[in-house]
Design an enzyme around this catalytic site. Structure first.
Site, mmCIF file in Angstrom:
data_model
loop_
_atom_site.group_PDB
_atom_site.id
_atom_site.type_symbol
_atom_site.label_atom_id
_atom_site.label_comp_id
_atom_site.label_asym_id
_atom_site.label_seq_id
_atom_site.Cartn_x
_atom_site.Cartn_y
_atom_site.Cartn_z
ATOM 1 N N GLY A 192 15.973 -1.899 -10.030
ATOM 2 C CA GLY A 192 15.314 -2.769 -9.053
ATOM 3 C C GLY A 192 14.862 -4.030 -9.743
ATOM 4 N N ALA B 297 21.307 -7.956 -19.183
ATOM 5 C CA ALA B 297 20.625 -8.866 -20.109
ATOM 6 C C ALA B 297 19.282 -8.294 -20.543
ATOM 7 C CB ALA B 297 20.420 -10.217 -19.440
ATOM 8 N N TYR C 203 14.260 0.338 -18.837
ATOM 9 C CA TYR C 203 15.549 0.035 -18.199
ATOM 10 C C TYR C 203 16.509 -0.569 -19.231
ATOM 11 C CZ TYR C 203 18.742 -2.735 -15.230
ATOM 12 O OH TYR C 203 19.847 -3.336 -14.649
ATOM 13 N N LYS D 221 15.113 -8.647 -6.175
ATOM 14 C CA LYS D 221 14.969 -9.524 -7.340
ATOM 15 C C LYS D 221 14.419 -10.871 -6.897
ATOM 16 C CE LYS D 221 17.650 -6.777 -9.938
ATOM 17 N NZ LYS D 221 19.041 -7.176 -9.979
ATOM 18 N N LYS E 165 10.421 -14.991 1.260
ATOM 19 C CA LYS E 165 9.086 -15.580 1.448
ATOM 20 C C LYS E 165 9.195 -16.961 2.103
ATOM 21 C CE LYS E 165 7.040 -13.033 -2.395
ATOM 22 N NZ LYS E 165 6.411 -13.077 -3.715
ATOM 23 N N GLN F 188 8.247 -19.373 -16.285
ATOM 24 C CA GLN F 188 9.241 -18.503 -16.911
ATOM 25 C C GLN F 188 10.631 -18.940 -16.431
ATOM 26 O OE1 GLN F 188 6.985 -17.673 -14.612
ATOM 27 N NE2 GLN F 188 7.481 -15.833 -13.450
#
Ligand code: NAD
Length: 322
Positions: free
Chosen positions: A76, A119, A149, A192, A200, A218
């Site tokens: 997720g 990644a 994960y 994600k 949103k 970020q």
């Protein structure tokens, strides 16, 4: 007629991959715990099954497949992976699926298999500077992923490569970097960043503020689903085993991603930065190896993919509200 097996076919990437293989004229068997909630499957044969069960894996690999894609995983977005609450499930479920599937494929003499790593396997210490993350394939060791994960992905990469070495299997491993697009999870906690932001913004009125986890500085890169499917099939059909990055080198801050989506939506959107799970500070795909080995790189800029994704998520939001 060529035959393909897609594990995780009810998921986002698996669903698109099945469609692509059907378009190419393959006979396709899909396997998943569930159907894709957003689209009818294109698979010729779709098996609802739990790949943690080794007997089920044996029964699914009951014939020769020209291509096997193993995408099934317990996964997720940041809200699922980085909170720590799902660590035992993520590690146990995904590792069990990979152990079972490799064993079944090897014992049924099915040797050509693709595995989707991530990644998230890259060490956190190379991703602390948002402007200069390092994600070249050779930088995965010394290992220090920032989530369980990521550790499971590293373990499974090594498992696949062991089967290549010891059993001569034609294993191909990709490290996906943030794949997005229509028919992906957009609500419910496993979505994600691009999908969550599109949702949103679609639900907001012009002038509203949307909540963003972290300070928004970020960085990430995002790859549109069609590009991912193209690179995936190219990798499995090549002689190059990987692991190799499949991603985009167009790095943006999360704030910039919000601005792009707001612009596409034609809305003025404020950002309300709140504490939340964010993962590493910076991440970008390094595509030097895949360019060299496969001559592949993304064909369209991020904005094009975001336009298609926003249109789909906006229609989902509208349908849900009705
Ligand atoms: P997804 O969650 O939409 O698809 C995974 C599918 O696996 C789901 O449909 C799920 O039901 C299925 N699954 C889970 N446990 C199962 C089980 N026990 N038996 C059968 N099916 C099971 O995820 P996705 O985005 O399509 O990702 C596909 C693969 O790519 C995963 O391995 C993921 O870790 C990897 N990956 C994805 C991204 C990304 O940005 N989407 C990035 C890096 C790596």
């Amino acid at each position: 007629m060529k035959a393909a097996l897609v594990c995780g076919a009810g998921g986002f990437i698996g669903g698109h991959l099945v469609q692509r293989l059907k378009n190419e004229g393959y006979w396709v068997r899909g396997v998943d715990l569930k159907y894709n909630p957003y689209a009818e499957t294109a698979a010729d044969d779709f098996v609802i099954a739990d790949l943690r069960d080794p007997h089920l894996c044996r029964s699914i690999v009951d014939r020769r497949f020209d291509e096997i894609y193993q995408l099934a995983a317990d996964m997720g977005g940041a809200g699922y992976i980085f909170t720590g609450e799902n660590d035992a499930n993520v590690m146990h479920n995904s590792a069990t699926i990979n152990l079972n599937m490799l064993d079944a494929c090897q014992k049924r003499n099915n040797h050509k298999i693709f595995y989707s790593s991530s990644a998230c396997a890259y060490p956190a210490y190379n991703q602390e500077d948002p402007d200069n993350p390092k994600c070249s394939e050779d930088s995965a060791y010394p290992a220090a992923p920032d989530s369980e994960y990521g550790w499971e992905k590293l373990f499974s990469e090594r498992l696949y490569m062991s089967y290549r070495r010891n059993h001569g299997m034609a294993v191909h491993v990709a490290r996906y970097h943030n794949i997005f697009g229509p028919l992906g999870t957009w609500t419910g906690g496993k979505e994600k960043a691009p999908a969550a932001i599109c949702r949103k913004v679609a639900a907001a009125r012009s002038g509203d503020a949307v909540e963003i986890w972290g300070d928004g500085k970020q960085t990430r890169s995002f790859l549109y689903i069609d590009e991912c499917v193209e690179a995936t099939t190219r990798l499995l059909r090549s002689t190059f085993p990987g692991p190799v990055n499949i991603g985009s080198e167009e790095m943006v801050t999360i704030d910039r991603l919000v601005d792009m989506v707001a612009d596409i939506a034609g809305k003025r959107i404020e950002k309300n930065h709140i504490p939340g799970p964010t993962g590493v500070r910076g991440r970008n795909s390094d595509n030097r190896l895949i360019r060299e080995k496969l001559g592949w790189e993304p064909s369209e800029p991020l904005r094009k993919g975001l336009e298609k994704t926003y249109a789909w998520i906006e229609s989902q939001v509208r349908r849900n509200a009705a």
